[in-house]
Design a protein around this motif. Structure first.
Motif, PDB file in Angstrom:
ATOM      1  N   ALA A  76     -53.466 -46.248  -8.468  1.00  0.00           N
ATOM      2  CA  ALA A  76     -54.590 -47.184  -8.385  1.00  0.00           C
ATOM      3  C   ALA A  76     -54.430 -48.406  -9.286  1.00  0.00           C
ATOM      4  CB  ALA A  76     -55.890 -46.464  -8.739  1.00  0.00           C
ATOM      5  N   ALA A  77     -53.652 -48.288 -10.371  1.00  0.00           N
ATOM      6  CA  ALA A  77     -53.524 -49.405 -11.311  1.00  0.00           C
ATOM      7  C   ALA A  77     -52.164 -49.363 -11.977  1.00  0.00           C
ATOM      8  CB  ALA A  77     -54.630 -49.339 -12.368  1.00  0.00           C
ATOM      9  N   ASP A  78     -51.763 -50.485 -12.548  1.00  0.00           N
ATOM     10  CA  ASP A  78     -50.495 -50.537 -13.265  1.00  0.00           C
ATOM     11  C   ASP A  78     -50.448 -49.518 -14.396  1.00  0.00           C
ATOM     12  OD1 ASP A  78     -49.083 -52.417 -11.876  1.00  0.00           O
ATOM     13  OD2 ASP A  78     -49.352 -54.041 -13.318  1.00  0.00           O
TER      14      ASP A  78
ATOM     15  N   ILE B 152     -54.134 -35.019 -17.813  1.00  0.00           N
ATOM     16  CA  ILE B 152     -52.907 -35.812 -17.897  1.00  0.00           C
ATOM     17  C   ILE B 152     -52.293 -35.967 -16.511  1.00  0.00           C
ATOM     18  CG2 ILE B 152     -50.571 -35.920 -18.828  1.00  0.00           C
ATOM     19  CD1 ILE B 152     -52.746 -36.548 -20.874  1.00  0.00           C
ATOM     20  N   GLY B 153     -52.369 -34.925 -15.712  1.00  0.00           N
ATOM     21  CA  GLY B 153     -51.880 -35.032 -14.336  1.00  0.00           C
ATOM     22  C   GLY B 153     -52.609 -36.113 -13.560  1.00  0.00           C
ATOM     23  N   GLU B 154     -53.900 -36.247 -13.801  1.00  0.00           N
ATOM     24  CA  GLU B 154     -54.675 -37.294 -13.151  1.00  0.00           C
ATOM     25  C   GLU B 154     -54.257 -38.687 -13.643  1.00  0.00           C
ATOM     26  OE1 GLU B 154     -57.937 -37.006 -10.689  1.00  0.00           O
ATOM     27  OE2 GLU B 154     -55.899 -36.295 -10.327  1.00  0.00           O
ATOM     28  N   LEU B 155     -53.998 -38.826 -14.930  1.00  0.00           N
ATOM     29  CA  LEU B 155     -53.506 -40.114 -15.439  1.00  0.00           C
ATOM     30  C   LEU B 155     -52.198 -40.480 -14.743  1.00  0.00           C
ATOM     31  CD1 LEU B 155     -54.068 -39.982 -19.323  1.00  0.00           C
ATOM     32  CD2 LEU B 155     -55.572 -40.910 -17.575  1.00  0.00           C
ATOM     33  N   ARG B 156     -51.309 -39.519 -14.609  1.00  0.00           N
ATOM     34  CA  ARG B 156     -50.020 -39.791 -13.970  1.00  0.00           C
ATOM     35  C   ARG B 156     -50.186 -40.104 -12.485  1.00  0.00           C
ATOM     36  NH1 ARG B 156     -45.510 -35.555 -15.907  1.00  0.00           N
ATOM     37  NH2 ARG B 156     -44.221 -37.184 -14.969  1.00  0.00           N
ATOM     38  N   ARG B 157     -51.188 -39.530 -11.889  1.00  0.00           N
ATOM     39  CA  ARG B 157     -51.410 -39.780 -10.459  1.00  0.00           C
ATOM     40  C   ARG B 157     -51.906 -41.201 -10.207  1.00  0.00           C
ATOM     41  NH1 ARG B 157     -55.677 -39.882  -7.115  1.00  0.00           N
ATOM     42  NH2 ARG B 157     -57.159 -39.195  -8.712  1.00  0.00           N
ATOM     43  N   VAL B 158     -52.795 -41.714 -11.075  1.00  0.00           N
ATOM     44  CA  VAL B 158     -53.421 -43.015 -10.788  1.00  0.00           C
ATOM     45  C   VAL B 158     -52.650 -44.183 -11.388  1.00  0.00           C
ATOM     46  CG1 VAL B 158     -55.689 -41.924 -10.608  1.00  0.00           C
ATOM     47  CG2 VAL B 158     -54.995 -42.984 -12.772  1.00  0.00           C
ATOM     48  N   ALA B 159     -51.734 -43.928 -12.323  1.00  0.00           N
ATOM     49  CA  ALA B 159     -50.997 -45.017 -12.959  1.00  0.00           C
ATOM     50  C   ALA B 159     -49.680 -45.265 -12.243  1.00  0.00           C
ATOM     51  CB  ALA B 159     -50.735 -44.694 -14.426  1.00  0.00           C
ATOM     52  N   ARG B 160     -49.447 -46.488 -11.864  1.00  0.00           N
ATOM     53  CA  ARG B 160     -48.192 -46.830 -11.200  1.00  0.00           C
ATOM     54  C   ARG B 160     -47.028 -46.907 -12.169  1.00  0.00           C
ATOM     55  NH1 ARG B 160     -51.781 -50.449  -8.466  1.00  0.00           N
ATOM     56  NH2 ARG B 160     -51.253 -52.116  -9.928  1.00  0.00           N
ATOM     57  N   ARG B 161     -47.293 -47.433 -13.362  1.00  0.00           N
ATOM     58  CA  ARG B 161     -46.172 -47.772 -14.235  1.00  0.00           C
ATOM     59  C   ARG B 161     -46.243 -47.163 -15.629  1.00  0.00           C
ATOM     60  NH1 ARG B 161     -46.453 -53.995 -14.432  1.00  0.00           N
ATOM     61  NH2 ARG B 161     -44.833 -53.631 -15.981  1.00  0.00           N
ATOM     62  N   ARG B 162     -47.401 -47.124 -16.256  1.00  0.00           N
ATOM     63  CA  ARG B 162     -47.434 -46.758 -17.678  1.00  0.00           C
ATOM     64  C   ARG B 162     -48.722 -46.030 -18.027  1.00  0.00           C
ATOM     65  NH1 ARG B 162     -45.177 -50.799 -22.155  1.00  0.00           N
ATOM     66  NH2 ARG B 162     -43.311 -50.003 -21.109  1.00  0.00           N
ATOM     67  N   ILE B 163     -48.597 -45.113 -18.989  1.00  0.00           N
ATOM     68  CA  ILE B 163     -49.741 -44.400 -19.557  1.00  0.00           C
ATOM     69  C   ILE B 163     -49.693 -44.560 -21.072  1.00  0.00           C
ATOM     70  CG2 ILE B 163     -50.858 -42.158 -19.858  1.00  0.00           C
ATOM     71  CD1 ILE B 163     -49.478 -41.324 -17.214  1.00  0.00           C
ATOM     72  N   VAL B 164     -50.836 -44.875 -21.658  1.00  0.00           N
ATOM     73  CA  VAL B 164     -50.956 -45.034 -23.110  1.00  0.00           C
ATOM     74  C   VAL B 164     -52.060 -44.103 -23.604  1.00  0.00           C
ATOM     75  CG1 VAL B 164     -51.544 -46.614 -24.988  1.00  0.00           C
ATOM     76  CG2 VAL B 164     -50.123 -47.417 -23.074  1.00  0.00           C
TER      77      VAL B 164
ATOM     78  N   ASP C 217     -47.125 -55.597 -19.842  1.00  0.00           N
ATOM     79  CA  ASP C 217     -47.576 -56.639 -18.926  1.00  0.00           C
ATOM     80  C   ASP C 217     -48.372 -56.074 -17.756  1.00  0.00           C
ATOM     81  OD1 ASP C 217     -45.567 -55.335 -17.606  1.00  0.00           O
ATOM     82  OD2 ASP C 217     -44.414 -57.142 -17.106  1.00  0.00           O
ATOM     83  N   ALA C 218     -49.016 -54.940 -17.968  1.00  0.00           N
ATOM     84  CA  ALA C 218     -49.835 -54.339 -16.908  1.00  0.00           C
ATOM     85  C   ALA C 218     -50.894 -55.339 -16.446  1.00  0.00           C
ATOM     86  CB  ALA C 218     -50.514 -53.071 -17.414  1.00  0.00           C
ATOM     87  N   THR C 219     -50.995 -55.498 -15.141  1.00  0.00           N
ATOM     88  CA  THR C 219     -51.953 -56.462 -14.597  1.00  0.00           C
ATOM     89  C   THR C 219     -53.342 -55.872 -14.426  1.00  0.00           C
ATOM     90  OG1 THR C 219     -51.300 -55.891 -12.334  1.00  0.00           O
ATOM     91  CG2 THR C 219     -50.160 -57.734 -13.392  1.00  0.00           C
ATOM     92  N   ASP C 220     -53.423 -54.523 -14.324  1.00  0.00           N
ATOM     93  CA  ASP C 220     -54.726 -53.873 -14.274  1.00  0.00           C
ATOM     94  C   ASP C 220     -54.621 -52.515 -14.954  1.00  0.00           C
ATOM     95  OD1 ASP C 220     -53.106 -52.871 -12.283  1.00  0.00           O
ATOM     96  OD2 ASP C 220     -54.617 -52.931 -10.706  1.00  0.00           O
ATOM     97  N   VAL C 221     -55.728 -52.121 -15.607  1.00  0.00           N
ATOM     98  CA  VAL C 221     -55.730 -50.937 -16.459  1.00  0.00           C
ATOM     99  C   VAL C 221     -56.972 -50.108 -16.155  1.00  0.00           C
ATOM    100  CG1 VAL C 221     -55.805 -50.098 -18.845  1.00  0.00           C
ATOM    101  CG2 VAL C 221     -54.487 -52.161 -18.299  1.00  0.00           C
ATOM    102  N   ILE C 222     -56.804 -48.787 -16.103  1.00  0.00           N
ATOM    103  CA  ILE C 222     -57.913 -47.846 -16.010  1.00  0.00           C
ATOM    104  C   ILE C 222     -58.094 -47.213 -17.388  1.00  0.00           C
ATOM    105  CG2 ILE C 222     -58.854 -45.811 -14.876  1.00  0.00           C
ATOM    106  CD1 ILE C 222     -58.404 -48.178 -12.993  1.00  0.00           C
ATOM    107  N   ASN C 223     -59.309 -47.274 -17.927  1.00  0.00           N
ATOM    108  CA  ASN C 223     -59.597 -46.688 -19.233  1.00  0.00           C
ATOM    109  C   ASN C 223     -60.351 -45.380 -19.022  1.00  0.00           C
ATOM    110  OD1 ASN C 223     -59.967 -46.235 -21.938  1.00  0.00           O
ATOM    111  ND2 ASN C 223     -61.541 -47.793 -22.217  1.00  0.00           N
ATOM    112  N   VAL C 224     -59.711 -44.275 -19.355  1.00  0.00           N
ATOM    113  CA  VAL C 224     -60.271 -42.947 -19.099  1.00  0.00           C
ATOM    114  C   VAL C 224     -60.835 -42.370 -20.404  1.00  0.00           C
ATOM    115  CG1 VAL C 224     -59.766 -40.608 -18.290  1.00  0.00           C
ATOM    116  CG2 VAL C 224     -58.646 -42.588 -17.216  1.00  0.00           C
ATOM    117  N   GLY C 225     -62.058 -41.869 -20.327  1.00  0.00           N
ATOM    118  CA  GLY C 225     -62.756 -41.459 -21.543  1.00  0.00           C
ATOM    119  C   GLY C 225     -63.109 -42.689 -22.351  1.00  0.00           C
TER     120      GLY C 225
END
Length: 247
Positions: A85-87, A105-117, A31-39
Motif C-alpha cells: 500500500a505504501a513505500d 510485523i507480518g502486516e507491516l511487511r505486507r503493506v510496505a513496498r520498500r522499507r520498514i522502520v 526517499d519513501a514517497t508515502d508512509v503508513i504510521n502504525v500505532g
C-alpha cells in the motif's frame, strides 16, 4: 494491548516529538514517497509524506494536531490496507503493546513496498544503563521484561534489519521512559509518569517506595553525587534502537 483510551489522555502534553530524534527517524525512512504510521498515537514523528495513521485508541486520535495525516482506528495485527500500500511503514515505540508481534510485523511487511522502520528498545541494555529502573524501580524493569521485544527476534521477524542506536538528549522534549535521565525530579511528577506506559500501567502504589527513595536522594544530594558523570553528558545510549529493514 494497552488501554490508551484511559492511559493516553495526557499524551499530547508530555509526548511531543524531539527534533533531533525526528531527524534520525526521517533519515531512516529515506526517499519513501508515502508512509503508513502504525500505532501512531498522537502523530509524533510523522513525516510530511505520511499517507495514513493506524491507531486503535480514539482518545489518542483525538489528540492529533490539525493538519495531521488521516487516521483510522485499527490494530497492527489487522491493517485495513491492500498489499504494497505504501513505500514505507513505520512503528514507533509501539510493538511492545501489540497482542501478537509476529502477526503485526507480518502486516507491516505486507503493506510496505520498500522499507520498514521500527523504534523500540533493547531491554538488556535498558536494565543495565538506566538508573531509574536499575536503582529505584525494579518493579518497572520486571514489568518491561514481560513486554519488551527481544531485538534478535524482531530482526528475524523483519527478515533482517540494521540497527541504529537512538541516543537520548539531556533536554529531550519527548517524555518517554528514559527522556528525563538527567532531570531526575521529573519522575516525581504524576503528569510526567502518566505519559510513560511502564509507570502508568504499574500505577503509583507499585512505585511509591522507589519514588520516595528517589525523592530522598535528590533532597540529600546523594543522587547528584552518585551520578555526577551523567551530569556532564549531552546525550546517552540507554538501549533505544531504530530498526531499518528493506523489503
Amino acid at each position: 494491548m494497552v488501554a490508551y483510551d484511559s492511559l493516553g489522555a495526557t499524551y499530547a502534553r508530555t509526548r511531543r516529538p524531539d527534533p533531533r530524534i525526528a531527524v534520525q527517524i526521517h533519515a531512516a525512512l529515506g526517499d519513501a514517497t508515502d508512509v503508513i504510521n502504525v500505532g501512531a498515537g498522537t502523530g509524533s514523528y510523522e513525516p510530511p509524506q505520511t499517507a495514513l495513521a493506524i491507531e486503535p485508541s480514539r482518545v489518542m486520535i483525538d489528540q492529533r494536531p490539525p493538519g495531521s495525516a488521516p487516521a483510522v482506528r485499527a490494530v497492527a495485527e489487522q491493517l485495513p490496507l491492500r498489499d504494497n500500500a505504501a513505500d514505507a511503514a513505520m512503528a514507533l515505540l509501539t510493538v511492545h503493546h501489540w497482542a501478537d508481534l509476529a502477526t503485526g510485523i507480518g502486516e507491516l511487511r505486507r503493506v510496505a513496498r520498500r522499507r520498514i522502520v521500527v523504534l523500540t528498545w533493547d531491554q538488556r541494555v535498558f536494565r543495565e544503563r538506566f538508573w531509574l529502573v536499575r536503582d529505584y524501580l525494579p518493579e518497572a524493569a520486571a514489568f518491561d521484561d514481560t513486554r519488551a521485544t527481544p531485538t534478535d527476534q524482531l530482526a528475524d521477524l523483519l527478515g533482517g534489519a540494521r540497527q541504529e542506536p537512538v541516543r537520548v538528549p539531556h533536554d529531550c522534549v519527548d517524555g518517554f521512559g528514559a527522556a528525563y535521565w538527567r532531570r531526575p525530579s521529573a519522575y516525581l511528577d504524576p503528569q510526567v509518569r502518566a505519559g510513560i506506559s511502564m509507570l502508568a500501567q504499574l500505577g503509583d502504589d507499585a512505585v511509591e517506595h522507589g519514588l520516595a527513595r528517589l525523592a530522598e536522594d535528590l533532597a540529600t544530594g546523594r543522587w547528584h553525587t552518585r551520578h555526577a558523570e551523567l551530569l556532564t553528558l549531552d546525550t546517552i545510549d540507554v538501549g533505544y534502537r531504530l530498526f531499518v529493514a528493506d523489503q
